[in-house]
Design a protein around this motif. Structure first.
Motif, PDB file in Angstrom:
ATOM      1  N   LEU A 131       0.813  -1.220   0.000  1.00  0.00           N
ATOM      2  CA  LEU A 131       0.000   0.000   0.000  1.00  0.00           C
ATOM      3  C   LEU A 131       0.845   1.268   0.000  1.00  0.00           C
ATOM      4  O   LEU A 131       0.382   2.322  -0.447  1.00  0.00           O
ATOM      5  N   THR A 132       2.080   1.183   0.491  1.00  0.00           N
ATOM      6  CA  THR A 132       2.917   2.382   0.544  1.00  0.00           C
ATOM      7  C   THR A 132       3.256   2.906  -0.848  1.00  0.00           C
ATOM      8  O   THR A 132       3.676   4.058  -0.990  1.00  0.00           O
ATOM      9  N   LEU A 138       0.570   6.491   4.169  1.00  0.00           N
ATOM     10  CA  LEU A 138       1.202   5.257   4.646  1.00  0.00           C
ATOM     11  C   LEU A 138       2.672   5.217   4.258  1.00  0.00           C
ATOM     12  O   LEU A 138       3.499   4.670   5.001  1.00  0.00           O
ATOM     13  N   ARG A 139       3.003   5.774   3.103  1.00  0.00           N
ATOM     14  CA  ARG A 139       4.413   5.842   2.712  1.00  0.00           C
ATOM     15  C   ARG A 139       5.208   6.651   3.716  1.00  0.00           C
ATOM     16  O   ARG A 139       6.333   6.307   4.084  1.00  0.00           O
ATOM     17  N   LEU A 140       4.617   7.753   4.185  1.00  0.00           N
ATOM     18  CA  LEU A 140       5.284   8.593   5.172  1.00  0.00           C
ATOM     19  C   LEU A 140       5.490   7.842   6.488  1.00  0.00           C
ATOM     20  O   LEU A 140       6.559   7.920   7.107  1.00  0.00           O
ATOM     21  N   ALA A 189       7.595  -7.828  -1.063  1.00  0.00           N
ATOM     22  CA  ALA A 189       6.199  -7.389  -1.164  1.00  0.00           C
ATOM     23  C   ALA A 189       5.852  -6.961  -2.579  1.00  0.00           C
ATOM     24  O   ALA A 189       4.763  -7.263  -3.084  1.00  0.00           O
ATOM     25  N   PHE A 190       6.784  -6.262  -3.248  1.00  0.00           N
ATOM     26  CA  PHE A 190       6.484  -5.717  -4.564  1.00  0.00           C
ATOM     27  C   PHE A 190       6.579  -6.752  -5.681  1.00  0.00           C
ATOM     28  O   PHE A 190       5.976  -6.578  -6.737  1.00  0.00           O
ATOM     29  N   THR A 191       7.334  -7.815  -5.467  1.00  0.00           N
ATOM     30  CA  THR A 191       7.559  -8.782  -6.546  1.00  0.00           C
ATOM     31  C   THR A 191       6.815 -10.092  -6.343  1.00  0.00           C
ATOM     32  O   THR A 191       6.909 -10.986  -7.193  1.00  0.00           O
ATOM     33  N   THR A 192       6.076 -10.227  -5.251  1.00  0.00           N
ATOM     34  CA  THR A 192       5.364 -11.475  -4.956  1.00  0.00           C
ATOM     35  C   THR A 192       3.865 -11.215  -4.920  1.00  0.00           C
ATOM     36  O   THR A 192       3.405 -10.281  -4.257  1.00  0.00           O
ATOM     37  N   GLU A 193       3.115 -12.006  -5.643  1.00  0.00           N
ATOM     38  CA  GLU A 193       1.660 -11.883  -5.610  1.00  0.00           C
ATOM     39  C   GLU A 193       1.153 -12.238  -4.213  1.00  0.00           C
ATOM     40  O   GLU A 193       1.664 -13.188  -3.590  1.00  0.00           O
ATOM     41  N   PRO A 194       0.164 -11.497  -3.699  1.00  0.00           N
ATOM     42  CA  PRO A 194      -0.337 -11.765  -2.347  1.00  0.00           C
ATOM     43  C   PRO A 194      -0.711 -13.227  -2.115  1.00  0.00           C
ATOM     44  O   PRO A 194      -0.427 -13.786  -1.050  1.00  0.00           O
ATOM     45  N   ALA A 195      -1.321 -13.864  -3.107  1.00  0.00           N
ATOM     46  CA  ALA A 195      -1.744 -15.254  -2.929  1.00  0.00           C
ATOM     47  C   ALA A 195      -0.561 -16.206  -2.854  1.00  0.00           C
ATOM     48  O   ALA A 195      -0.693 -17.329  -2.352  1.00  0.00           O
ATOM     49  N   GLU A 196       0.599 -15.784  -3.357  1.00  0.00           N
ATOM     50  CA  GLU A 196       1.772 -16.651  -3.370  1.00  0.00           C
ATOM     51  C   GLU A 196       2.752 -16.338  -2.251  1.00  0.00           C
ATOM     52  O   GLU A 196       3.737 -17.063  -2.072  1.00  0.00           O
TER      53      GLU A 196
END
Length: 218
Positions: A131-132, A138-140, A189-196
């Motif tokens: 989400l960031t 949230l990034r902050l 987090a950025f390179t992995t699908e949530p389901a995986e």
């Protein structure tokens, strides 16, 4: 509680003793979990404090006793991994290699999961990091948490080295470890699908990052 979880009983009644620190920590973690769930479903702007409070089963007034704003409701998801890392660094044997450090982190993580301080939070933590990328508030919070982590890591490394306070070298090493942890979390987090996504995959990524950061320090 909505979302399939278990509602945390938090209401105070006349004559009921005050909450313990452990109970307060449990409430804060549940607030964080529900906040991320709602932020993921609706976005931060469209999620109200009333909705977060209702999902946990507390009043909005109680919510504000724990956090200054809705974005900061996610902070407990970030503080426990930092505590695990700092304790592992304190227990890392002087002269030990990166594998020993990682094993110390695995043990600390297992203790945190056994105490219900971390295990259920790993999927929510990964959702938060994702989400960031799209939620500036949230990034902050994420960036501030990373900044706050560095002196904690520096103090842990200074203790390992037998120093009363971090010197320049320790601060540089702390920056390296802190950056490695952030890079590992974001990369996974950025390179992995949530389901995986799974804890073992995250641990492997963190291990690789810590090995890189530990080169030359051991």
């Amino acid at each position: 509680m909505s979302g399939g979880g278990q509602r945390v009983a938090t209401g105070r009644q006349a004559g009921r003793p005050p909450q313990t620190e452990q109970q307060k920590a449990a409430i804060r973690r549940e607030i964080a979990r529900q906040a991320v769930r709602l932020f993921l479903a609706k976005g931060v702007a469209a999620t109200s404090a009333e909705e977060i409070a209702a999902a946990v089963g507390i009043s909005v007034r109680s919510l504000w006793r724990h956090f200054p704003n809705k974005e900061h409701c996610v902070m407990p998801l970030l503080s426990e991994p930092l505590a695990v890392t700092a304790e592992a660094l304190r227990r890392w044997r002087p002269g030990g290699d990166a594998d020993e450090l990682f094993e110390a982190m695995v043990r600390q993580t297992a203790d945190a999961i056994a105490a219900d301080r971390m295990g259920a939070d790993i999927p929510a933590l990964l959702d938060l990091v994702r989400l960031t990328r799209t939620e500036p508030g949230l990034r902050l919070v994420w960036i501030h948490s990373v900044d706050d982590a560095e002196p904690v890591i520096a103090d842990a490394l200074a203790g390992r080295a037998g120093l009363p306070a971090p010197d320049l070298a320790i601060r540089v090493y702390a920056a390296a470890f802190n950056g490695a942890l952030r890079a590992a979390m974001e990369h996974y987090a950025f390179t992995t699908e949530p389901a995986e996504a799974d804890p073992d995959g995250l641990r492997a990524t963190v291990r690789d990052a810590m090995v890189i950061a530990a080169r030359g320090l051991s």
